[in-house]
Design a protein around this motif. Structure first.
Motif, PDB file in Angstrom:
ATOM      1  N   TYR A 146      73.438  97.605   3.980  1.00  0.00           N
ATOM      2  CA  TYR A 146      74.625  98.417   3.616  1.00  0.00           C
ATOM      3  C   TYR A 146      75.897  97.402   3.983  1.00  0.00           C
ATOM      4  CZ  TYR A 146      72.604 103.020   4.451  1.00  0.00           C
ATOM      5  OH  TYR A 146      71.791 104.270   4.364  1.00  0.00           O
TER       6      TYR A 146
ATOM      7  N   TYR B 194      79.560  96.889   5.523  1.00  0.00           N
ATOM      8  CA  TYR B 194      80.325  97.442   6.532  1.00  0.00           C
ATOM      9  C   TYR B 194      81.493  96.525   6.793  1.00  0.00           C
ATOM     10  CZ  TYR B 194      76.772 100.387   8.731  1.00  0.00           C
ATOM     11  OH  TYR B 194      75.835 101.220   8.657  1.00  0.00           O
TER      12      TYR B 194
ATOM     13  N   TYR C 198      86.084  99.784  13.506  1.00  0.00           N
ATOM     14  CA  TYR C 198      85.413 100.117  12.396  1.00  0.00           C
ATOM     15  C   TYR C 198      86.307 100.471  11.131  1.00  0.00           C
ATOM     16  CZ  TYR C 198      82.746 103.280   9.254  1.00  0.00           C
ATOM     17  OH  TYR C 198      82.258 103.894   8.054  1.00  0.00           O
TER      18      TYR C 198
ATOM     19  N   HIS D 227      82.261 101.978   5.562  1.00  0.00           N
ATOM     20  CA  HIS D 227      80.932 101.288   5.195  1.00  0.00           C
ATOM     21  C   HIS D 227      80.172 102.005   3.860  1.00  0.00           C
ATOM     22  CE1 HIS D 227      78.991 104.458   7.443  1.00  0.00           C
ATOM     23  NE2 HIS D 227      77.885 104.475   6.751  1.00  0.00           N
TER      24      HIS D 227
ATOM     25  N   ARG E  59      73.945  94.784   6.389  1.00  0.00           N
ATOM     26  CA  ARG E  59      72.931  94.929   7.548  1.00  0.00           C
ATOM     27  C   ARG E  59      72.150  95.891   7.156  1.00  0.00           C
ATOM     28  NH1 ARG E  59      74.044  98.550  11.130  1.00  0.00           N
ATOM     29  NH2 ARG E  59      72.988  97.445  12.709  1.00  0.00           N
TER      30      ARG E  59
ATOM     31  N   ALA F  31      69.660  99.264   8.639  1.00  0.00           N
ATOM     32  CA  ALA F  31      70.016 100.172   9.368  1.00  0.00           C
ATOM     33  C   ALA F  31      69.107 100.083  10.899  1.00  0.00           C
ATOM     34  CB  ALA F  31      69.452 101.458   9.134  1.00  0.00           C
ATOM     35  N   GLU F  32      69.686  98.796  11.428  1.00  0.00           N
ATOM     36  CA  GLU F  32      69.290  98.386  12.836  1.00  0.00           C
ATOM     37  C   GLU F  32      70.297  98.297  13.878  1.00  0.00           C
ATOM     38  OE1 GLU F  32      66.895  95.145  11.893  1.00  0.00           O
ATOM     39  OE2 GLU F  32      68.510  93.761  12.063  1.00  0.00           O
ATOM     40  N   SER F  33      69.927  97.458  14.854  1.00  0.00           N
ATOM     41  CA  SER F  33      71.109  97.731  15.909  1.00  0.00           C
ATOM     42  C   SER F  33      72.245  96.858  15.702  1.00  0.00           C
ATOM     43  CB  SER F  33      70.320  97.342  17.297  1.00  0.00           C
ATOM     44  OG  SER F  33      69.833  96.142  17.458  1.00  0.00           O
ATOM     45  N   LYS F  34      72.025  95.665  15.591  1.00  0.00           N
ATOM     46  CA  LYS F  34      73.296  94.585  15.977  1.00  0.00           C
ATOM     47  C   LYS F  34      74.005  94.505  14.505  1.00  0.00           C
ATOM     48  CE  LYS F  34      70.330  90.668  14.961  1.00  0.00           C
ATOM     49  NZ  LYS F  34      69.611  89.335  15.618  1.00  0.00           N
ATOM     50  N   LEU F  35      75.279  93.868  14.720  1.00  0.00           N
ATOM     51  CA  LEU F  35      76.059  93.636  13.663  1.00  0.00           C
ATOM     52  C   LEU F  35      76.173  92.263  13.762  1.00  0.00           C
ATOM     53  CD1 LEU F  35      79.170  96.241  14.364  1.00  0.00           C
ATOM     54  CD2 LEU F  35      77.566  96.330  12.594  1.00  0.00           C
TER      55      LEU F  35
ATOM     56  N   PHE G 241      78.538  89.283  12.640  1.00  0.00           N
ATOM     57  CA  PHE G 241      80.015  88.988  12.321  1.00  0.00           C
ATOM     58  C   PHE G 241      79.887  87.370  11.610  1.00  0.00           C
ATOM     59  CE2 PHE G 241      82.563  92.387  13.892  1.00  0.00           C
ATOM     60  CZ  PHE G 241      81.691  93.058  14.759  1.00  0.00           C
TER      61      PHE G 241
END
Lengths: 115, 109
Positions: free
Chosen positions: B32, B34, B46, B49, B91, B93-97, B99
């Motif tokens: 995705y 974001y 935010y 996205h 990213r 579809a998991e936890s961390k962003l 940057f």
């Protein structure tokens, strides 16, 4: 409604001291994240909890860093024997669940200065 | 996670549309796009996205090219309060962003 809160907002520690940084996520958010942001850079992932389970701690820079979320709500990031390179803003974020569809809401951060 | 490339900084006149580009040529099919922004001394916020379709919400519009190798965030009527660092993140579809350095947008009167 209440957002993510962090305390303290500012912390000055002498090198070698231990510090504890607190994060209160949005009520009902099962996921909680910690990020570290050095001056002039984007945030970097440290660790992630789903409820009380720490599912990813791959970003913790050393074994001096420890995070916990014992009851699945409030979380504490502890740094032992602080070093000057630990000086940064520590950001906490929470979300209803795993992406996609659930954005992460960030707190204002705790600015840690190690002297 | 796919890497993103953004301009270091951009200026925009108040009241005009701000168009922030992002290149993500190595994006994979399940990643995705974001967008977050960070106003000075605050935590990231935010914005929007999307996966492959264009998206619009009350803050902005996200235009993703058909090959998904680039995207543009559009703030339709920029105000001084929109001055911030804007981060484009791709990213799964998991936890961390993850940057990058982001784009510093300066809105000027």
């Amino acid at each position: 409604g209440a957002g993510v809160s962090q305390s303290p907002r500012y912390k000055v520690a002498k090198r070698g001291q231990d510090v504890a940084l607190r994060c209160d996520p949005i009520s009902g958010h099962v996921s909680l994240f910690w990020y570290q942001q050095a001056l002039g850079q984007g945030p970097e992932f440290l660790t992630y909890f789903q409820n009380e389970a720490q599912l990813d701690k791959s970003g913790l820079p050393s074994d001096r860093f420890f995070a916990e979320r014992p009851e699945g709500s409030v979380s504490t990031l502890k740094i032992q024997r602080t070093q000057q390179e630990d000086s940064a803003v520590y950001l906490c974020a929470s979300s209803l669940g795993i992406f996609p569809g659930y954005e992460q809401y960030f707190g204002p951060g705790t600015r840690l200065t190690v002297t | 996670d796919a890497k993103t490339t953004q301009p270091t900084s951009m200026d925009c006149a108040e009241g005009r549309a701000a168009n922030l580009p992002c290149n993500h040529s190595t994006i994979s099919g399940n990643e995705y796009v974001y967008w977050y922004r960070q106003i000075h001394s605050q935590g990231p916020q935010y914005i929007i996205h999307g996966l492959k379709n264009n998206e619009t919400n009350e803050m902005a519009s996200l235009i993703i090219t058909e090959d998904r190798k680039s995207s543009t965030l559009i703030l339709p009527h920029a105000t001084l309060r929109d001055t911030a660092v804007y981060y484009c993140i791709v990213r799964v579809a998991e936890s961390k962003l993850v940057f990058g350095a982001g784009t510093i947008l300066r809105v000027k009167s």
